[in-house]
Design a protein around this motif. Structure first.
Motif, PDB file in Angstrom:
ATOM      1  N   GLN A  26       0.830  -1.189   0.000  1.00  0.00           N
ATOM      2  CA  GLN A  26       0.000   0.000   0.000  1.00  0.00           C
ATOM      3  C   GLN A  26       0.874   1.253   0.000  1.00  0.00           C
ATOM      4  O   GLN A  26       1.879   1.313   0.680  1.00  0.00           O
ATOM      5  CB  GLN A  26      -0.910  -0.011   1.216  1.00  0.00           C
ATOM      6  N   ASP A  27       0.448   2.257  -0.735  1.00  0.00           N
ATOM      7  CA  ASP A  27       1.175   3.497  -0.871  1.00  0.00           C
ATOM      8  C   ASP A  27       0.201   4.652  -0.611  1.00  0.00           C
ATOM      9  O   ASP A  27      -0.642   4.964  -1.454  1.00  0.00           O
ATOM     10  CB  ASP A  27       1.765   3.559  -2.282  1.00  0.00           C
ATOM     11  N   ALA A  28       0.320   5.282   0.567  1.00  0.00           N
ATOM     12  CA  ALA A  28      -0.598   6.349   0.953  1.00  0.00           C
ATOM     13  C   ALA A  28      -0.504   7.550   0.014  1.00  0.00           C
ATOM     14  O   ALA A  28      -1.517   8.186  -0.286  1.00  0.00           O
ATOM     15  CB  ALA A  28      -0.348   6.766   2.395  1.00  0.00           C
ATOM     16  N   ALA A  29       0.703   7.880  -0.452  1.00  0.00           N
ATOM     17  CA  ALA A  29       0.857   9.020  -1.365  1.00  0.00           C
ATOM     18  C   ALA A  29       0.114   8.755  -2.680  1.00  0.00           C
ATOM     19  O   ALA A  29      -0.573   9.639  -3.203  1.00  0.00           O
ATOM     20  CB  ALA A  29       2.329   9.293  -1.627  1.00  0.00           C
ATOM     21  N   ALA A  30       0.230   7.543  -3.193  1.00  0.00           N
ATOM     22  CA  ALA A  30      -0.515   7.182  -4.405  1.00  0.00           C
ATOM     23  C   ALA A  30      -2.014   7.167  -4.111  1.00  0.00           C
ATOM     24  O   ALA A  30      -2.827   7.564  -4.948  1.00  0.00           O
ATOM     25  CB  ALA A  30      -0.055   5.827  -4.931  1.00  0.00           C
ATOM     26  N   GLY A  31      -2.374   6.744  -2.903  1.00  0.00           N
ATOM     27  CA  GLY A  31      -3.776   6.725  -2.500  1.00  0.00           C
ATOM     28  C   GLY A  31      -4.381   8.115  -2.426  1.00  0.00           C
ATOM     29  O   GLY A  31      -5.558   8.311  -2.745  1.00  0.00           O
ATOM     30  N   GLY A  72     -17.132   2.737  -8.609  1.00  0.00           N
ATOM     31  CA  GLY A  72     -16.120   1.876  -8.002  1.00  0.00           C
ATOM     32  C   GLY A  72     -14.776   1.995  -8.685  1.00  0.00           C
ATOM     33  O   GLY A  72     -14.640   2.597  -9.745  1.00  0.00           O
ATOM     34  N   LEU A  73     -13.784   1.420  -8.021  1.00  0.00           N
ATOM     35  CA  LEU A  73     -12.417   1.391  -8.539  1.00  0.00           C
ATOM     36  C   LEU A  73     -12.153   0.002  -9.094  1.00  0.00           C
ATOM     37  O   LEU A  73     -12.474  -0.989  -8.446  1.00  0.00           O
ATOM     38  CB  LEU A  73     -11.425   1.713  -7.422  1.00  0.00           C
ATOM     39  N   LYS A  74     -11.553  -0.090 -10.242  1.00  0.00           N
ATOM     40  CA  LYS A  74     -11.328  -1.382 -10.879  1.00  0.00           C
ATOM     41  C   LYS A  74      -9.950  -1.972 -10.607  1.00  0.00           C
ATOM     42  O   LYS A  74      -9.777  -3.175 -10.667  1.00  0.00           O
ATOM     43  CB  LYS A  74     -11.556  -1.267 -12.398  1.00  0.00           C
ATOM     44  N   LYS A  75      -8.970  -1.123 -10.287  1.00  0.00           N
ATOM     45  CA  LYS A  75      -7.604  -1.605 -10.080  1.00  0.00           C
ATOM     46  C   LYS A  75      -7.360  -1.925  -8.606  1.00  0.00           C
ATOM     47  O   LYS A  75      -7.568  -1.074  -7.739  1.00  0.00           O
ATOM     48  CB  LYS A  75      -6.588  -0.560 -10.533  1.00  0.00           C
ATOM     49  N   ASP A  76      -6.911  -3.155  -8.336  1.00  0.00           N
ATOM     50  CA  ASP A  76      -6.601  -3.570  -6.964  1.00  0.00           C
ATOM     51  C   ASP A  76      -5.571  -2.642  -6.330  1.00  0.00           C
ATOM     52  O   ASP A  76      -5.662  -2.324  -5.140  1.00  0.00           O
ATOM     53  CB  ASP A  76      -6.080  -5.010  -6.930  1.00  0.00           C
ATOM     54  N   GLU A  77      -4.622  -2.191  -7.112  1.00  0.00           N
ATOM     55  CA  GLU A  77      -3.577  -1.298  -6.610  1.00  0.00           C
ATOM     56  C   GLU A  77      -4.180   0.026  -6.135  1.00  0.00           C
ATOM     57  O   GLU A  77      -3.809   0.548  -5.079  1.00  0.00           O
ATOM     58  CB  GLU A  77      -2.541  -1.041  -7.706  1.00  0.00           C
ATOM     59  N   ASP A  78      -5.130   0.580  -6.882  1.00  0.00           N
ATOM     60  CA  ASP A  78      -5.782   1.821  -6.474  1.00  0.00           C
ATOM     61  C   ASP A  78      -6.558   1.632  -5.179  1.00  0.00           C
ATOM     62  O   ASP A  78      -6.540   2.495  -4.301  1.00  0.00           O
ATOM     63  CB  ASP A  78      -6.734   2.319  -7.568  1.00  0.00           C
ATOM     64  N   ILE A  79      -7.229   0.510  -5.055  1.00  0.00           N
ATOM     65  CA  ILE A  79      -8.002   0.222  -3.843  1.00  0.00           C
ATOM     66  C   ILE A  79      -7.069   0.102  -2.644  1.00  0.00           C
ATOM     67  O   ILE A  79      -7.311   0.706  -1.594  1.00  0.00           O
ATOM     68  CB  ILE A  79      -8.856  -1.047  -4.024  1.00  0.00           C
ATOM     69  N   ALA A  80      -5.983  -0.656  -2.787  1.00  0.00           N
ATOM     70  CA  ALA A  80      -5.018  -0.808  -1.692  1.00  0.00           C
ATOM     71  C   ALA A  80      -4.420   0.537  -1.307  1.00  0.00           C
ATOM     72  O   ALA A  80      -4.260   0.839  -0.119  1.00  0.00           O
ATOM     73  CB  ALA A  80      -3.920  -1.793  -2.086  1.00  0.00           C
ATOM     74  N   ASN A  81      -4.118   1.364  -2.290  1.00  0.00           N
ATOM     75  CA  ASN A  81      -3.506   2.653  -2.012  1.00  0.00           C
ATOM     76  C   ASN A  81      -4.471   3.624  -1.342  1.00  0.00           C
ATOM     77  O   ASN A  81      -4.086   4.364  -0.433  1.00  0.00           O
ATOM     78  CB  ASN A  81      -2.935   3.257  -3.295  1.00  0.00           C
ATOM     79  N   ILE A  82      -5.728   3.605  -1.756  1.00  0.00           N
ATOM     80  CA  ILE A  82      -6.681   4.505  -1.119  1.00  0.00           C
ATOM     81  C   ILE A  82      -6.947   4.076   0.325  1.00  0.00           C
ATOM     82  O   ILE A  82      -7.121   4.908   1.207  1.00  0.00           O
ATOM     83  CB  ILE A  82      -7.979   4.638  -1.945  1.00  0.00           C
ATOM     84  N   ILE A  83      -6.920   2.791   0.587  1.00  0.00           N
ATOM     85  CA  ILE A  83      -7.070   2.308   1.962  1.00  0.00           C
ATOM     86  C   ILE A  83      -5.871   2.755   2.797  1.00  0.00           C
ATOM     87  O   ILE A  83      -6.031   3.189   3.938  1.00  0.00           O
ATOM     88  CB  ILE A  83      -7.280   0.780   1.997  1.00  0.00           C
TER      89      ILE A  83
END
Length: 126
Positions: A23-28, A107-118
């Motif tokens: 997870q990347d908070a800055a990307a989130g 909704g968000l389709k990319k798992d990476e975007d979801i992990a980052n927003i969390i």
């Protein structure tokens, strides 16, 4: 010998999976730009949507001062609590998880975007 090779393979697979889902908070924060029209995370302020400040660990449909849909309050009454797993499911397809939610976001389709927003939301949750 087979057992050692098996556990080594599992360890490597686990490491690779964990790294790819890091997870990347800055990307989130960048992904959260899509949410800012309706939500605030860095302070406790309701907008069109409820404040997401402190959302991790909160029971669905319970933020004070926000008028939730009946579907969201029922979700909370049935035990939905916002953690990584429930947020992942909800952020992927809100209307599928809580049928009747007022949230218009598809909704968000990319798992990476979801992990980052969390990861981004975690910064504002205790």
């Amino acid at each position: 010998m087979r057992a050692v090779a098996f556990f080594a393979a599992v360890s490597v697979a686990t490491f690779v999976t964990t790294q790819s889902q890091a997870q990347d908070a800055a990307a989130g924060e960048k992904v959260f730009a899509k949410c800012k029209v309706c939500h605030v995370a860095d302070k406790d302020q309701n907008k069109v949507g409820p404040s997401l400040n402190g959302v991790i660990g909160r029971t669905a449909g319970t933020h004070p001062g926000f008028s939730y849909s009946k579907a969201m309050t029922e979700a909370g009454k049935s035990g939905v609590k916002w953690d990584e797993a429930t947020l992942t499911t909800y952020l992927r397809d809100p209307k599928a998880m809580v049928k009747g939610t007022k949230m218009a976001f598809v909704g968000l389709k990319k798992d990476e975007d979801i992990a980052n927003i969390i990861a981004y939301l975690k910064q504002f949750s205790k």
